[in-house]
Design a protein around this motif. Structure first.
Motif: not given
Length: 248
Positions: A25-27, A30-35, A133-134
């Protein structure tokens, strides 16, 4: 027949790993998901870990003190036993089993709910790799899990100190001497290695059971229970294997 089913599940679990790292998934997304996962899985677990670590450390020190019936045994043993128990087993292993219930159930139920409500199917229709993504953000988030274990080690030892000293079982200097006596730095490294391996299991096994579950809302609860059981069993098994490899 049951053995074949278990082998099939294990094979599907390892195939899941391949899918997690394919078609990223584009960064920016992904950055938002990681945080978000760091907030949910790591920061959200600090309270319960701190509470349990402090009081279990206190219990360990009190039980050690109550079993020192021989006056020839130095009271520094209380601090020594507390340190060894907390660093070697309690912090990395016992806390991870608790997290299998807290963190693992959250992961399974959240992904399982998405499966039930067909959100995962919607991601696939939009051309998104749903496993990446998940699950990938969870894998990155749990890289901070050893940080939780480090806090658990400190608070377990501190809880033991408070219980032993203010409970009148030993003096402050004796307990601190016990914490320092025969200290092996590799034991801390060993604990962090176990924490890292357990973190990977905590992120992937519940995700597997949530992602591949079938049925409705009732099955989400069943999947959470199964995920907790298998995560705990795998953690205990890996604990044995890592102990044999690293300490013998």
């Amino acid at each position: 027949m049951m053995l074949l089913r278990y082998l099939s599940q294990i094979g599907k679990y390892f195939l899941m790993w391949k899918e997690i790292f394919s078609k990223q998934t584009k960064w920016s997304v992904m950055r938002v998901l990681i945080f978000k996962e760091i907030d949910d899985l790591i920061l959200g677990s600090l309270g319960i870990v701190a509470f349990i670590s402090f009081f279990v450390g206190g219990v360990v020190s009190i039980q050690t003190a109550l079993n020192l019936n021989n006056p020839l045994i130095p009271r520094t043993i209380i601090g020594y036993a507390t340190r060894e128990s907390v660093i070697l087993e309690f912090a990395p292993t016992f806390i991870s089993i608790i997290m299998a219930g807290k963190m693992g159930s959250f992961i399974t139920s959240s992904i399982g709910s998405m499966r039930v409500t067909e959100q995962i199917d919607a991601l696939e229709v939009m051309g998104v790799n749903s496993l990446n993504y998940l699950v990938f953000p969870k894998l990155i988030a749990v890289l901070l899990y050893p940080f939780i274990i480090g806090i658990s080690m400190f608070l377990g030892s501190f809880g033991g100190y408070i219980a032993a000293v203010y409970g009148g079982f030993t003096t402050s200097s004796d307990f601190i001497d016990g914490l320092q006596i025969n200290f092996v730095p590799f034991h801390v490294t060993y604990a962090f290695i176990k924490a890292f391996v357990f973190a990977i299991l905590l992120a992937t096994i519940p995700s597997f059971h949530g992602y591949y579950m079938k049925g409705g809302a009732l099955e989400v609860g069943k999947a959470s229970t199964v995920a907790f059981v298998w995560t705990s069993v795998t953690i205990i098994l890996m604990n044995y294997i890592l102990t044999q490899l690293l300490l013998t």
